[in-house]
Design a protein around this motif. Structure first.
Motif, PDB file in Angstrom:
ATOM      1  N   VAL A 107     -54.131 -24.622  85.889  1.00  0.00           N
ATOM      2  CA  VAL A 107     -54.452 -23.206  85.682  1.00  0.00           C
ATOM      3  C   VAL A 107     -53.266 -22.501  85.023  1.00  0.00           C
ATOM      4  O   VAL A 107     -52.117 -22.664  85.459  1.00  0.00           O
ATOM      5  CB  VAL A 107     -54.790 -22.515  87.028  1.00  0.00           C
ATOM      6  CG1 VAL A 107     -55.120 -21.047  86.815  1.00  0.00           C
ATOM      7  CG2 VAL A 107     -55.964 -23.220  87.711  1.00  0.00           C
ATOM      8  N   PHE A 108     -53.549 -21.735  83.958  1.00  0.00           N
ATOM      9  CA  PHE A 108     -52.517 -20.957  83.271  1.00  0.00           C
ATOM     10  C   PHE A 108     -52.881 -19.476  83.319  1.00  0.00           C
ATOM     11  O   PHE A 108     -54.060 -19.120  83.305  1.00  0.00           O
ATOM     12  CB  PHE A 108     -52.388 -21.384  81.805  1.00  0.00           C
ATOM     13  CG  PHE A 108     -51.890 -22.794  81.635  1.00  0.00           C
ATOM     14  CD1 PHE A 108     -50.533 -23.071  81.577  1.00  0.00           C
ATOM     15  CD2 PHE A 108     -52.783 -23.859  81.541  1.00  0.00           C
ATOM     16  CE1 PHE A 108     -50.071 -24.377  81.432  1.00  0.00           C
ATOM     17  CE2 PHE A 108     -52.340 -25.154  81.402  1.00  0.00           C
ATOM     18  CZ  PHE A 108     -50.974 -25.422  81.346  1.00  0.00           C
ATOM     19  N   ASP A 109     -51.867 -18.636  83.342  1.00  0.00           N
ATOM     20  CA  ASP A 109     -52.041 -17.189  83.273  1.00  0.00           C
ATOM     21  C   ASP A 109     -52.213 -16.823  81.791  1.00  0.00           C
ATOM     22  O   ASP A 109     -51.345 -17.136  80.966  1.00  0.00           O
ATOM     23  CB  ASP A 109     -50.781 -16.526  83.858  1.00  0.00           C
ATOM     24  CG  ASP A 109     -50.867 -15.012  83.910  1.00  0.00           C
ATOM     25  OD1 ASP A 109     -51.328 -14.408  82.930  1.00  0.00           O
ATOM     26  OD2 ASP A 109     -50.419 -14.431  84.919  1.00  0.00           O
ATOM     27  N   ALA A 110     -53.315 -16.154  81.455  1.00  0.00           N
ATOM     28  CA  ALA A 110     -53.629 -15.854  80.049  1.00  0.00           C
ATOM     29  C   ALA A 110     -52.589 -14.941  79.406  1.00  0.00           C
ATOM     30  O   ALA A 110     -52.440 -14.924  78.187  1.00  0.00           O
ATOM     31  CB  ALA A 110     -55.014 -15.203  79.949  1.00  0.00           C
ATOM     32  N   VAL A 130     -52.589 -38.684  84.974  1.00  0.00           N
ATOM     33  CA  VAL A 130     -53.775 -38.006  85.500  1.00  0.00           C
ATOM     34  C   VAL A 130     -54.493 -37.247  84.378  1.00  0.00           C
ATOM     35  O   VAL A 130     -53.903 -36.350  83.774  1.00  0.00           O
ATOM     36  CB  VAL A 130     -53.375 -37.002  86.614  1.00  0.00           C
ATOM     37  CG1 VAL A 130     -54.587 -36.229  87.113  1.00  0.00           C
ATOM     38  CG2 VAL A 130     -52.696 -37.722  87.777  1.00  0.00           C
ATOM     39  N   PRO A 131     -55.765 -37.572  84.076  1.00  0.00           N
ATOM     40  CA  PRO A 131     -56.537 -36.762  83.127  1.00  0.00           C
ATOM     41  C   PRO A 131     -56.717 -35.356  83.683  1.00  0.00           C
ATOM     42  O   PRO A 131     -56.771 -35.169  84.905  1.00  0.00           O
ATOM     43  CB  PRO A 131     -57.891 -37.487  83.044  1.00  0.00           C
ATOM     44  CG  PRO A 131     -57.613 -38.877  83.533  1.00  0.00           C
ATOM     45  CD  PRO A 131     -56.523 -38.731  84.553  1.00  0.00           C
ATOM     46  N   ARG A 132     -56.791 -34.348  82.789  1.00  0.00           N
ATOM     47  CA  ARG A 132     -56.871 -32.982  83.318  1.00  0.00           C
ATOM     48  C   ARG A 132     -57.660 -32.051  82.426  1.00  0.00           C
ATOM     49  O   ARG A 132     -57.814 -32.284  81.228  1.00  0.00           O
ATOM     50  CB  ARG A 132     -55.467 -32.431  83.590  1.00  0.00           C
ATOM     51  CG  ARG A 132     -54.574 -32.282  82.384  1.00  0.00           C
ATOM     52  CD  ARG A 132     -53.095 -32.513  82.732  1.00  0.00           C
ATOM     53  NE  ARG A 132     -52.765 -33.916  82.719  1.00  0.00           N
ATOM     54  CZ  ARG A 132     -51.656 -34.436  82.190  1.00  0.00           C
ATOM     55  NH1 ARG A 132     -50.749 -33.663  81.662  1.00  0.00           N
ATOM     56  NH2 ARG A 132     -51.442 -35.711  82.197  1.00  0.00           N
ATOM     57  N   LEU A 133     -58.153 -30.977  83.073  1.00  0.00           N
ATOM     58  CA  LEU A 133     -58.777 -29.851  82.389  1.00  0.00           C
ATOM     59  C   LEU A 133     -57.787 -28.705  82.374  1.00  0.00           C
ATOM     60  O   LEU A 133     -56.959 -28.581  83.281  1.00  0.00           O
ATOM     61  CB  LEU A 133     -60.027 -29.380  83.148  1.00  0.00           C
ATOM     62  CG  LEU A 133     -61.164 -30.371  83.381  1.00  0.00           C
ATOM     63  CD1 LEU A 133     -62.221 -29.723  84.285  1.00  0.00           C
ATOM     64  CD2 LEU A 133     -61.797 -30.781  82.069  1.00  0.00           C
ATOM     65  N   VAL A 134     -57.893 -27.843  81.372  1.00  0.00           N
ATOM     66  CA  VAL A 134     -57.070 -26.631  81.318  1.00  0.00           C
ATOM     67  C   VAL A 134     -57.986 -25.442  81.591  1.00  0.00           C
ATOM     68  O   VAL A 134     -59.056 -25.327  80.986  1.00  0.00           O
ATOM     69  CB  VAL A 134     -56.408 -26.494  79.930  1.00  0.00           C
ATOM     70  CG1 VAL A 134     -55.793 -25.116  79.757  1.00  0.00           C
ATOM     71  CG2 VAL A 134     -55.351 -27.580  79.741  1.00  0.00           C
ATOM     72  N   PHE A 135     -57.558 -24.564  82.510  1.00  0.00           N
ATOM     73  CA  PHE A 135     -58.310 -23.344  82.778  1.00  0.00           C
ATOM     74  C   PHE A 135     -57.391 -22.155  82.532  1.00  0.00           C
ATOM     75  O   PHE A 135     -56.390 -21.983  83.235  1.00  0.00           O
ATOM     76  CB  PHE A 135     -58.839 -23.325  84.217  1.00  0.00           C
ATOM     77  CG  PHE A 135     -59.705 -22.123  84.526  1.00  0.00           C
ATOM     78  CD1 PHE A 135     -60.922 -21.939  83.883  1.00  0.00           C
ATOM     79  CD2 PHE A 135     -59.303 -21.175  85.457  1.00  0.00           C
ATOM     80  CE1 PHE A 135     -61.724 -20.843  84.155  1.00  0.00           C
ATOM     81  CE2 PHE A 135     -60.094 -20.070  85.741  1.00  0.00           C
ATOM     82  CZ  PHE A 135     -61.312 -19.904  85.088  1.00  0.00           C
TER      83      PHE A 135
END
Length: 708
Positions: A107-110, A130-135
């Protein structure tokens, strides 16, 4: 009792949510649980009612400290969600969670993009592949910028896509910021694969989703991002899943696009990017869908690797219930009714009533029952009748096993790579206010050490004080509060002090001989090689004596090894040695005069000969990251230089109004830094401090410590 025999591993996801502190990770986690039906009321970090932050300390501070494992269901899949801390003092929790995860959501702060701790957790995820998604979260805040955030991910985390993979949006925001500060406030997301807009009904906290055509003002941007998505995908489309369709001028079917995206996500060539706002209840269900679509099941991960404890040959175990059982203890948690141990099952089947073997300690453990655990202990445990490969289970009351230990079948032993943790860098003396509470405090400190491998307790041999050591001042502060709250103890703590270390200046091989113990004749002789080495273990003691050619009782050599290990943890200056190996090369004994005590004395003498005038003092160096408005940069740089800081990196934000400085600074100069940096910047700079390395201390530090 819940049944686990028909678990479809392809429909299981072990995932974690990782982020920098305050990126909105716990709020995101809350929404994942709420929309999946795992909980019926949406908690709020500010109100202290979140599911995974069940500890009062977390609720009070609004930060996540202890990783909690929560199972829930989405779209016919079971998801084991491990919530992890964002604060740098608790990276051990992140580290051990990433070790047992199959996939992660970062998770990133926009508004802030990549921050210091998000960089740390990204590298930890790289380490464990580790494969990952970005939110990209907080799209509703002032200054939220989707493109800028993506650009900071590209430049700081994936600068070389061929090596590091690439962040590629599969959903983009409609607007950004709030209605108070933006003409086009953030109000929904666009699914690039299905080419439709998604709006989330605020009346039921975003549970109801309305689909709509893409707003005309977004059409051009959608086109640009779709071109970027498909250009990236076709570069890796070796099986021609979508390339031919695109060349014919047609849109590829969504299921084929998702299939290719999944393959590339599992190979860590692509990190699918989604966006939303936990606070405004926007964009979470597409994130849940993406977990199911793109993140791996246990079957998609490579077999776990270990070695045979006797032959040291490598062994690989597939995530298959037909393989022999093996699992890793990745977390221990104290509980009044019995300590809880969380185990990731890598192969075979864990069953109630079994005897599991711990090959690292050569002991057997009874496994009376298995459980799944809710995040909130008040909701109790759910008993299960087996734990198949790929699952995460809880066992109560293991006797000798701790975090990082392997459990397996006695007939098929395997030792998995243990979890390694950074050295503690700061310590404080601690004592009970009432001497009657001495035993109670000793017990409580033992419990805290069980739960947290980076928290250490020892007695100072010179002063007799009890010292607790950890990763930072916040780390120790949280432990103090837990002692007061959970164990009802009133304690006094001293000022934080630096945890120095020692290291040999040069390698030495010494021979130590003992002829007397007190006034009685005795005999023991050892030749020991002391060398510096780089290893995950601070000190290592081994024995190369061939007991077949030199028939020495094993108990004598074992006593010498124990004595060497203990001596190396005290050091010549009173601090533990690190990067040091002691290897017993030769040993001589006398059947009449030798004893374990004589060999202990010989080991201590060998240690004294090796370390005499031969140690360097090492001090902990911290990585300090300061983000500051441009006008205060000069103040920050001057102050860091005065603290013996060395600047590694200095860069401006894309807008040019903020600067980020990364420096290496001795911990001894940083105890009050977080407060002082605020006064240097009128309260507008942010700082993170994390352990970096141990390096030789300058002579004046040693003189100061010796009181010269």
């Amino acid at each position: 009792m819940a049944h686990a025999e028909n678990v479809d591993l392809a429909r299981l996801r072990n995932i974690g949510v990782v982020a920098h502190i305050d990126a909105g990770k716990t709020t995101t986690t809350e929404h994942l649980l709420y929309y999946s039906g795992a909980k019926h009321k949406l908690g709020g970090v500010d109100e202290g009612t979140t599911e995974t932050d069940y500890d009062p300390e977390e609720q009070q501070r609004g930060i996540t400290i202890y990783s909690a494992c929560v199972p829930f269901h989405w779209a016919g899949h079971t998801i084991n969600l491990i919530d992890t801390p964002g604060h740098v003092d608790f990276t051990a929790e992140v580290e051990r969670s990433l070790r047992v995860l199959d996939g992660a959501i970062v998770v990133f702060d926009a508004q802030k993009g990549v921050e210091a701790q998000s960089e740390t957790v990204w590298k930890q995820a790289d380490k464990y592949q580790v494969p990952r998604l970005v939110f990209i979260n907080k799209m509703d805040v002032v200054g939220a910028d989707f493109r800028c955030c993506l650009e900071s991910i590209r430049t700081r985390l994936t600068p070389h896509p061929q090596e590091h993979g690439q962040a590629v949006p599969v959903a983009i925001p409609i607007g950004s910021g709030s209605s108070a500060d933006s003409r086009q406030p953030f109000r929904g997301v666009i699914d690039l694969i299905h080419q439709q807009a998604l709006f989330f009904d605020p009346a039921d906290l975003g549970k109801t989703i309305h689909t709509a055509p893409i707003p005309p003002e977004c059409a051009e941007e959608v086109q640009q991002w779709r071109e970027f998505l498909f250009d990236t995908l076709t570069r890796y489309d070796d099986k021609d899943l979508i390339t031919s369709t695109l060349l014919e001028g047609q849109d590829p079917p969504p299921e084929l696009t998702r299939r290719l995206l999944r393959e590339l996500c599992l190979a860590r060539r692509i990190y699918p990017v989604l966006c939303g706002s936990g606070r405004e209840h926007i964009g979470i269900q597409p994130l849940l869908d993406a977990v199911v679509y793109y993140l791996p099941s246990p079957l998609d991960r490579p077999p776990v690797t270990g070695w045979d404890p006797k032959t040291h040959k490598e062994i690989r175990r597939k995530p298959d219930v037909k393989e022999p059982f093996c699992g890793l203890v990745f977390k221990a948690a104290w509980h009044p009714s019995g300590n809880r141990f969380f185990i990731r099952v890598y192969s075979g089947m864990m069953k109630p009533g079994m005897r599991a073997y711990n090959p690292g300690k050569d002991i057997k453990e009874n496994i009376p029952k298995l459980y799944h655990v809710h995040a909130d202990p008040a909701r109790g445990l759910e008993e299960i009748d087996r734990g198949p490969a790929g699952d995460i289970v809880c066992v109560i009351g293991l006797k000798g096993s701790v975090t990082g230990d392997t459990l397996c079948e006695t007939a098929h032993p395997i030792l998995l790579e243990p979890i390694t943790f950074a050295e503690a860098v700061v310590s404080q003396s601690i004592e009970p206010e009432s001497s009657a509470d001495k035993d109670k405090l000793a017990f409580a400190l033992e419990v805290l050490q069980l739960e947290d491998p980076t928290f250490k307790v020892r007695t100072d041999k010179e002063t007799g004080q009890t010292l607790m050591s950890g990763m930072g001042t916040l780390h120790l502060e949280v432990k103090k509060h837990r002692l007061e709250r959970d164990f009802r103890l009133k304690v006094r703590v001293g000022k934080p002090r630096v945890s120095y270390r020692e290291m040999l200046r040069e390698a030495r091989t010494v021979t130590a001989r003992i002829d007397r113990l007190g006034d009685k004749p005795a005999f023991a002789e050892l030749t020991v090689a002391f060398t510096n080495h780089k290893s995950d273990k601070p000190v290592e003691v081994t024995c190369a004596v061939d007991t077949e050619t030199q028939p020495i009782p094993p108990a004598f050599l074992a006593a010498a090894q124990r004595a060497l290990s203990e001596a190396l943890t005290t050091g010549e200056l009173g601090y533990p040695l690190m990067h040091t190996q002691a290897r017993i090369l030769e040993a001589r004994f006398d059947p009449q005069l030798s004893s374990e005590d004589a060999f202990v004395a010989a080991a201590i003498r060998a240690y004294q000969l090796a370390t005499q005038d031969n140690v360097l003092l090492l001090e902990p160096i911290m990585k300090v990251t300061v983000t500051t408005p441009q006008q205060f940069l000069g103040n920050i740089l001057g102050d860091l230089a005065a603290r013996r800081g060395e600047i590694d990196q200095q860069e401006l934000s894309p807008t040019g109004d903020r600067a980020e400085v990364v420096a290496r600074v001795p911990l001894a100069r940083l105890f009050t830094y977080a407060n002082e940096v605020r006064s240097l910047s009128q309260g507008r700079a942010a700082v993170t401090i994390e352990p970096y390395s141990y390096e030789p201390a300058p002579p004046e530090v040693l003189r100061e410590l010796l009181g010269e």
